[in-house]
Design a protein around this motif. Structure first.
Motif, mmCIF file in Angstrom:
data_model
loop_
_atom_site.group_PDB
_atom_site.id
_atom_site.type_symbol
_atom_site.label_atom_id
_atom_site.label_comp_id
_atom_site.label_asym_id
_atom_site.label_seq_id
_atom_site.Cartn_x
_atom_site.Cartn_y
_atom_site.Cartn_z
ATOM 1 N N ARG A 239 13.595 -37.534 -47.226
ATOM 2 C CA ARG A 239 14.674 -36.713 -47.779
ATOM 3 C C ARG A 239 15.845 -37.591 -48.230
ATOM 4 O O ARG A 239 16.426 -37.366 -49.294
ATOM 5 N N ILE B 205 1.382 -36.304 -46.852
ATOM 6 C CA ILE B 205 1.617 -35.342 -47.932
ATOM 7 C C ILE B 205 2.903 -34.543 -47.715
ATOM 8 O O ILE B 205 3.690 -34.378 -48.660
ATOM 9 N N PRO B 206 3.188 -34.053 -46.479
ATOM 10 C CA PRO B 206 4.486 -33.372 -46.294
ATOM 11 C C PRO B 206 5.678 -34.250 -46.627
ATOM 12 O O PRO B 206 6.648 -33.789 -47.244
ATOM 13 N N LEU C 61 5.786 -36.905 -48.705
ATOM 14 C CA LEU C 61 5.858 -37.142 -50.139
ATOM 15 C C LEU C 61 6.349 -35.902 -50.875
ATOM 16 O O LEU C 61 7.131 -36.007 -51.836
ATOM 17 N N ASP C 62 5.903 -34.731 -50.438
ATOM 18 C CA ASP C 62 6.392 -33.493 -51.041
ATOM 19 C C ASP C 62 7.900 -33.359 -50.841
ATOM 20 O O ASP C 62 8.632 -32.968 -51.769
ATOM 21 N N LEU C 63 8.368 -33.665 -49.630
ATOM 22 C CA LEU C 63 9.795 -33.577 -49.337
ATOM 23 C C LEU C 63 10.578 -34.560 -50.200
ATOM 24 O O LEU C 63 11.666 -34.230 -50.719
ATOM 25 N N TYR C 64 10.065 -35.765 -50.355
ATOM 26 C CA TYR C 64 10.724 -36.770 -51.191
ATOM 27 C C TYR C 64 10.863 -36.271 -52.627
ATOM 28 O O TYR C 64 11.949 -36.327 -53.229
ATOM 29 N N ARG C 65 9.774 -35.753 -53.166
ATOM 30 C CA ARG C 65 9.807 -35.303 -54.558
ATOM 31 C C ARG C 65 10.713 -34.091 -54.741
ATOM 32 O O ARG C 65 11.435 -33.984 -55.740
ATOM 33 N N GLU C 66 10.680 -33.175 -53.777
ATOM 34 C CA GLU C 66 11.530 -31.990 -53.867
ATOM 35 C C GLU C 66 13.010 -32.350 -53.750
ATOM 36 O O GLU C 66 13.869 -31.693 -54.355
ATOM 37 N N SER C 67 13.318 -33.394 -52.961
ATOM 38 C CA SER C 67 14.706 -33.791 -52.724
ATOM 39 C C SER C 67 15.248 -34.722 -53.793
ATOM 40 O O SER C 67 16.459 -34.972 -53.834
ATOM 41 N N ARG D 183 -5.409 -37.452 -53.808
ATOM 42 C CA ARG D 183 -4.937 -36.428 -52.864
ATOM 43 C C ARG D 183 -3.433 -36.466 -52.665
ATOM 44 O O ARG D 183 -2.784 -35.425 -52.506
ATOM 45 N N THR D 184 -2.854 -37.648 -52.655
ATOM 46 C CA THR D 184 -1.436 -37.781 -52.333
ATOM 47 C C THR D 184 -0.544 -37.856 -53.563
ATOM 48 O O THR D 184 0.659 -37.604 -53.471
#
Length: 375
Positions: free
Chosen positions: A217, A238-239, A241-247, A340-341
């Motif tokens: 984050r 994956i959680p 990386l998703d958080l990084y991209r969303e933030s 996948r990631t």
């Protein structure tokens, strides 16, 4: 926290060497994470020499970067001083990016790290990365000895402030009236403003490292590149990386997210040999997790070891996240992981008892992807 400044080419697109280019048939750029492991019957001198050989091989085959990670009080890991190792590697390479994966910032004064990596940048202009973590890289007692304090949580909680301070030292831009406004990290930008001074426009780009969501984050919020430790926290990859991209918010450093993941992978000429080699790392982790850290055991010792049911369960779980086998099997595993990631880069660490097995693994992976020779 303050806006991130500097450390880029000015156009916000390539992040001053942050973004790599895939070579051969690799799905993304490939890089190397070296833990400078020391096997039983071997010395730290031999391990460090192997590190040089790995870096030279990686450079010649088109890997994008070579990083080392700060660890302490672990007999089997000789990477307690990343800046010292990187200076040595810089003297034996010409083009490959060199960096820390990472320096554990709460263990150090930010000014010291700015000076160390400013020195590295002066030695190897335009090819130094500064990866930072907030974990100690060791056990609590050793962390207390490093920091001369037993208030370890305080260091982690202060990480954003320490990061801001470090970046201001790297950019030499504390505001007027700040207690550190007249303190300069040297080598650094102050040399360009001194009479007759000339200084490189570059400084090491800062990466944030993590194995959970906190640094993901923070890296996203600050628009910094992010490196995730998939090799020992695969369930969180994956959680995070998703958080990084969303933030992510565009910055002067990056206009879009850029994330690499550390991957444990080892290729050998046949599947049996690969399994034999990776079992040494698994036994080493068993001993580390049970408070018995030591040198990396030999393949013979690992094969003969009588694992308890609980240890066997741990080993099976650990090896399920180590991509190993023939070159084709490893290539397939890396391709699948990248897909996948959605990782922008794969940083491969090959843990084994001997340097020959590790060197052979990187060579086989390079061959499997058709990476150029003499790049």
């Amino acid at each position: 926290m303050d806006e991130i400044r500097g450390g880029n080419t000015g156009d916000g697109t390539d992040g001053d060497g942050i973004r790599g280019t895939a070579s051969g048939t690799a799905p993304v750029p490939l890089s190397v994470l070296d833990l400078v492991t020391v096997g039983q019957g071997r010395t730290a001198t031999q391990a460090l020499r192997t590190g040089v050989e790995i870096a030279k091989l990686a450079e010649s085959r088109g890997f994008h970067r070579y990083w080392v990670a700060e660890h302490h009080s672990m007999p089997g890991v000789a990477s307690s001083s990343p800046a010292v190792i990187l200076a040595h590697i810089a003297a034996h390479t010409d083009r490959i990016r060199l960096g820390s994966g990472g320096v554990m910032l709460p263990n150090h004064a930010p000014l010291v790290i700015a000076e160390q990596f400013g020195t590295l940048e002066a030695m190897a202009p335009g090819r130094v990365d500064l990866g930072l973590g907030r974990a100690p890289g060791t056990d609590g007692a050793t962390a207390a000895a490093l920091r001369r304090s037993d208030r370890l949580n305080e260091g982690a909680d202060d990480f954003p402030q320490q990061l801001s301070e470090l970046i201001r030292f790297l950019d030499d831009d504390f505001p007027d009236g700040h207690p550190y406004a007249r303190i300069h990290a040297v080598p650094g930008p102050v040399q360009a403003t001194a009479p007759g001074g000339v200084q490189s426009a570059h400084r090491p780009p800062v990466w944030l490292l993590g194995s959970s969501g906190f640094s993901a984050r923070l890296a996203g919020t600050l628009g910094l590149p992010f490196a995730f430790a998939h090799h020992f926290s695969a369930q969180n990859t994956i959680p995070a990386l998703d958080l990084y991209r969303e933030s992510f918010r565009p910055s002067a450093v990056l206009d879009a997210p850029y994330a690499l993941i550390g991957v444990s992978a080892l290729a050998a000429d046949d599947e049996r040999e690969a399994r034999r080699q990776v079992l040494t790392g698994a036994l080493s982790m068993v001993r580390l997790r049970t408070g018995r850290p030591g040198l990396i055991p030999s393949p013979e010792e690992a094969a003969a070891y009588d694992f308890s049911p609980m240890e066997r369960e741990f080993v099976d779980g650990w090896l399920s996240n180590v991509i190993h086998g023939t070159p084709d099997e490893v290539r397939t595993g890396l391709d699948d992981l990248a897909k996948r990631t959605g990782a922008d880069e794969l940083m491969i660490t090959a843990n084994a008892h001997g340097g020959d097995a590790r060197l052979r693994s990187y060579e086989l992976i390079a061959d499997a992807y058709g990476l150029p020779r003499g790049a």
